[in-house]
Design a protein around this motif. Sequence first.
Motif, mmCIF file in Angstrom:
data_model
loop_
_atom_site.group_PDB
_atom_site.id
_atom_site.type_symbol
_atom_site.label_atom_id
_atom_site.label_comp_id
_atom_site.label_asym_id
_atom_site.label_seq_id
_atom_site.Cartn_x
_atom_site.Cartn_y
_atom_site.Cartn_z
ATOM 1 N N LEU A 137 9.813 -15.583 13.967
ATOM 2 C CA LEU A 137 10.347 -15.108 12.694
ATOM 3 C C LEU A 137 11.824 -14.751 12.812
ATOM 4 N N GLU A 138 12.225 -14.227 13.959
ATOM 5 C CA GLU A 138 13.631 -13.903 14.169
ATOM 6 C C GLU A 138 14.484 -15.178 14.169
ATOM 7 N N GLU A 139 13.978 -16.234 14.773
ATOM 8 C CA GLU A 139 14.704 -17.503 14.827
ATOM 9 C C GLU A 139 14.770 -18.192 13.469
ATOM 10 N N SER A 140 13.739 -18.015 12.653
ATOM 11 C CA SER A 140 13.671 -18.751 11.386
ATOM 12 C C SER A 140 14.555 -18.159 10.291
ATOM 13 N N ASP A 141 14.782 -16.855 10.293
ATOM 14 C CA ASP A 141 15.613 -16.189 9.280
ATOM 15 C C ASP A 141 15.170 -16.449 7.846
ATOM 16 N N ALA A 142 13.899 -16.781 7.644
ATOM 17 C CA ALA A 142 13.382 -17.028 6.294
ATOM 18 C C ALA A 142 11.870 -16.787 6.300
ATOM 19 N N ARG A 143 11.290 -16.849 5.119
ATOM 20 C CA ARG A 143 9.836 -16.745 5.027
ATOM 21 C C ARG A 143 9.214 -17.966 5.681
ATOM 22 N N VAL A 144 8.126 -17.737 6.395
ATOM 23 C CA VAL A 144 7.452 -18.803 7.122
ATOM 24 C C VAL A 144 6.009 -18.865 6.637
ATOM 25 N N SER A 145 5.508 -20.063 6.434
ATOM 26 C CA SER A 145 4.106 -20.192 6.029
ATOM 27 C C SER A 145 3.204 -19.896 7.224
ATOM 28 N N MET A 146 2.016 -19.429 6.954
ATOM 29 C CA MET A 146 1.066 -19.131 8.023
ATOM 30 C C MET A 146 0.695 -20.399 8.789
ATOM 31 N N ASP A 147 0.663 -21.541 8.101
ATOM 32 C CA ASP A 147 0.361 -22.797 8.782
ATOM 33 C C ASP A 147 1.438 -23.135 9.812
ATOM 34 N N ASP A 148 2.708 -22.989 9.428
ATOM 35 C CA ASP A 148 3.800 -23.251 10.367
ATOM 36 C C ASP A 148 3.757 -22.265 11.532
ATOM 37 N N LEU A 149 3.459 -21.020 11.219
ATOM 38 C CA LEU A 149 3.375 -19.993 12.249
ATOM 39 C C LEU A 149 2.242 -20.299 13.225
ATOM 40 N N ALA A 150 1.084 -20.705 12.698
ATOM 41 C CA ALA A 150 -0.060 -21.048 13.561
ATOM 42 C C ALA A 150 0.267 -22.259 14.433
ATOM 43 N N VAL B 227 6.726 -6.769 9.880
ATOM 44 C CA VAL B 227 6.835 -8.003 9.099
ATOM 45 C C VAL B 227 6.431 -7.719 7.664
ATOM 46 N N ASP B 228 6.799 -8.630 6.800
ATOM 47 C CA ASP B 228 6.378 -8.589 5.402
ATOM 48 C C ASP B 228 5.414 -9.747 5.207
ATOM 49 N N PHE B 229 4.145 -9.437 4.982
ATOM 50 C CA PHE B 229 3.100 -10.442 4.839
ATOM 51 C C PHE B 229 2.668 -10.511 3.391
ATOM 52 N N ASP B 230 2.749 -11.697 2.807
ATOM 53 C CA ASP B 230 2.293 -11.924 1.439
ATOM 54 C C ASP B 230 1.026 -12.776 1.521
ATOM 55 N N PRO B 231 -0.146 -12.147 1.432
ATOM 56 C CA PRO B 231 -1.393 -12.911 1.573
ATOM 57 C C PRO B 231 -1.626 -13.905 0.439
ATOM 58 N N ASP B 232 -1.074 -13.632 -0.740
ATOM 59 C CA ASP B 232 -1.253 -14.570 -1.855
ATOM 60 C C ASP B 232 -0.450 -15.848 -1.640
ATOM 61 N N ALA B 233 0.791 -15.704 -1.199
ATOM 62 C CA ALA B 233 1.641 -16.869 -0.931
ATOM 63 C C ALA B 233 1.412 -17.410 0.475
ATOM 64 N N ASN B 234 0.697 -16.643 1.303
ATOM 65 C CA ASN B 234 0.405 -17.040 2.675
ATOM 66 C C ASN B 234 1.686 -17.227 3.489
ATOM 67 N N THR B 235 2.621 -16.272 3.341
ATOM 68 C CA THR B 235 3.902 -16.336 4.046
ATOM 69 C C THR B 235 4.186 -15.024 4.768
ATOM 70 N N VAL B 236 5.057 -15.114 5.769
ATOM 71 C CA VAL B 236 5.433 -13.960 6.584
ATOM 72 C C VAL B 236 6.934 -14.002 6.805
ATOM 73 N N SER B 237 7.563 -12.829 6.822
ATOM 74 C CA SER B 237 8.984 -12.737 7.168
ATOM 75 C C SER B 237 9.199 -11.485 8.006
ATOM 76 N N LEU B 238 10.266 -11.502 8.794
ATOM 77 C CA LEU B 238 10.598 -10.392 9.676
ATOM 78 C C LEU B 238 11.300 -9.290 8.888
ATOM 79 N N ARG B 239 10.959 -8.043 9.194
ATOM 80 C CA ARG B 239 11.627 -6.886 8.600
ATOM 81 C C ARG B 239 12.465 -6.204 9.678
ATOM 82 N N GLU B 240 13.277 -5.273 9.282
ATOM 83 C CA GLU B 240 14.176 -4.582 10.205
ATOM 84 C C GLU B 240 13.439 -3.900 11.372
#
Length: 128
Positions: free
Chosen positions: A41-54, A101-114
């Motif tokens: 998540l630190e490398e991506s600097d954006a929201r990442v889908s759970m599929d990409d993360l897996a 992290v900020d996890f949005d289960p509806d959108a199935n995305t994750v992003s890094l928080r401070e």
Amino acid sequence: MIPVISDPESLTTPATNARDETGSTFDLLADRRRRIVLRYLEESDARVSMDDLADHVALEERPGESGPVADLGDALLGTRRRVRVALRHVHVPKLDAADAVDFDPDANTVSLREPGAKLLGQLDSIDE
């Protein structure tokens, strides 16, 4: 003989907040998958889908192999599913509860928080 203590507050135990915080930090960073998630998540600097993360975590756990998951064939398909389930139901919610992290289960995305970036900083200082 029992000593006389004039300050009753001196009998209380010291606050354990620092120890609790350190323990929870180690608990979060103890699992390799959570460390992989935070670094990705630190490398991506954006929201990442759970599929990409897996996909990324599954590939990181198979050293020496690279390329898209499709190149690895059906052998990795079951692993990818197990990783995705573990990330969605265990690791990402635990990181989300710690505000890493900020996890949005509806959108199935994750992003890094401070706080997650700070955890990575602590991990980097331990690695050195």
